[in-house]
Motif scaffolding. Structure first.
Motif, mmCIF file in Angstrom:
data_model
loop_
_atom_site.group_PDB
_atom_site.id
_atom_site.type_symbol
_atom_site.label_atom_id
_atom_site.label_comp_id
_atom_site.label_asym_id
_atom_site.label_seq_id
_atom_site.Cartn_x
_atom_site.Cartn_y
_atom_site.Cartn_z
ATOM 1 N N TRP A 17 3.482 5.177 7.470
ATOM 2 C CA TRP A 17 3.269 3.749 7.249
ATOM 3 C C TRP A 17 3.992 2.905 8.292
ATOM 4 C CZ3 TRP A 17 -0.583 1.898 4.620
ATOM 5 C CH2 TRP A 17 -1.191 2.704 3.662
ATOM 6 N N VAL A 49 0.926 4.208 -2.868
ATOM 7 C CA VAL A 49 0.665 5.623 -2.595
ATOM 8 C C VAL A 49 1.858 6.466 -3.041
ATOM 9 C CG1 VAL A 49 0.328 7.338 -0.760
ATOM 10 C CG2 VAL A 49 -0.962 5.201 -0.705
ATOM 11 N N ASN A 87 -11.255 5.919 -0.593
ATOM 12 C CA ASN A 87 -10.760 6.486 -1.840
ATOM 13 C C ASN A 87 -9.265 6.788 -1.693
ATOM 14 O OD1 ASN A 87 -10.143 7.995 -4.109
ATOM 15 N ND2 ASN A 87 -12.086 9.105 -4.103
ATOM 16 N N PRO A 88 -8.399 5.817 -1.994
ATOM 17 C CA PRO A 88 -6.959 6.007 -1.823
ATOM 18 C C PRO A 88 -6.394 7.188 -2.627
ATOM 19 C CG PRO A 88 -7.457 3.698 -2.116
ATOM 20 C CD PRO A 88 -8.731 4.452 -2.387
ATOM 21 N N VAL A 98 -4.787 -1.025 6.614
ATOM 22 C CA VAL A 98 -4.513 -0.135 5.494
ATOM 23 C C VAL A 98 -5.702 0.777 5.189
ATOM 24 C CG1 VAL A 98 -4.082 -0.083 2.993
ATOM 25 C CG2 VAL A 98 -2.756 -1.606 4.459
ATOM 26 N N ARG A 99 -6.901 0.220 5.159
ATOM 27 C CA ARG A 99 -8.097 1.029 4.837
ATOM 28 C C ARG A 99 -8.363 2.106 5.886
ATOM 29 N NH1 ARG A 99 -10.119 1.633 -0.257
ATOM 30 N NH2 ARG A 99 -9.861 -0.341 -1.279
ATOM 31 N N TYR A 132 1.845 6.858 -6.785
ATOM 32 C CA TYR A 132 0.799 7.807 -7.185
ATOM 33 C C TYR A 132 1.253 9.241 -6.921
ATOM 34 C CZ TYR A 132 -3.789 9.922 -7.718
ATOM 35 O OH TYR A 132 -4.837 10.702 -8.137
ATOM 36 N N PHE A 160 -7.016 10.273 -0.659
ATOM 37 C CA PHE A 160 -6.072 10.309 0.457
ATOM 38 C C PHE A 160 -4.722 10.841 -0.015
ATOM 39 C CE2 PHE A 160 -2.362 8.195 2.215
ATOM 40 C CZ PHE A 160 -2.394 8.667 3.520
ATOM 41 N N ALA A 161 -4.210 10.283 -1.115
ATOM 42 C CA ALA A 161 -2.898 10.685 -1.618
ATOM 43 C C ALA A 161 -2.889 12.152 -2.038
ATOM 44 C CB ALA A 161 -2.489 9.790 -2.792
ATOM 45 N N VAL A 184 -5.969 4.924 4.396
ATOM 46 C CA VAL A 184 -6.295 5.532 3.092
ATOM 47 C C VAL A 184 -7.777 5.753 2.883
ATOM 48 C CG1 VAL A 184 -4.206 4.616 2.009
ATOM 49 C CG2 VAL A 184 -6.351 3.321 1.849
ATOM 50 N N ALA A 234 0.826 -1.206 0.000
ATOM 51 C CA ALA A 234 0.000 0.000 0.000
ATOM 52 C C ALA A 234 0.859 1.256 0.000
ATOM 53 C CB ALA A 234 -0.925 -0.006 1.209
#
Length: 122
Positions: A67, A40, A84-85, A77-78, A43, A88-89, A81, A36
């Protein structure tokens, strides 16, 4: 002398060392946090828009810290983030005020419109 010339061409060697340290820390994360975190980070490199090296290194360091803490605390993880990851990013990236590639284009657009109003060609 040579180091300064190399940095002029390639950027800060210290920043490169820090980035590589952050990469090693990412690789050391347990699953699923590792996968994950890398997703991120990838991205952010494409969509974050940060081009200032110092800001980019700071952002990556903070991301790794986040992290690592989450993995140590057993945070899913959810929970980090959300649903909607990408959102988040993008929110994460907005926290960093470094120069972005779009800043130059915004300035160029504003100047072009100002010049057009004054009747000055490009």
């Amino acid at each position: 002398m040579a180091a300064k010339w190399i940095e002029l061409v390639t950027g800060s060697l210290e920043q490169k060392k820090q980035y590589k340290q952050y990469q090693r820390r990412l690789e050391a994360l347990p699953e699923p946090h590792k996968t994950a975190a890398k997703a991120v980070q990838r991205y952010l490199m494409y969509a974050g828009g940060v081009v200032d090296g110092e800001t980019l290194v700071t952002m990556n360091g903070d991301l790794v810290d986040l992290w690592e803490r989450a993995a140590a605390d057993g945070t899913p993880v959810r929970d980090i983030v959300g649903e909607n990851p990408a959102e988040f990013a993008e929110d994460f990236a907005r926290a960093y005020t470094g120069t972005q590639w779009i800043d130059k284009e915004r300035a160029r657009l504003n100047k072009a419109i100002d010049d057009a109003e004054r009747g000055e060609p490009e």
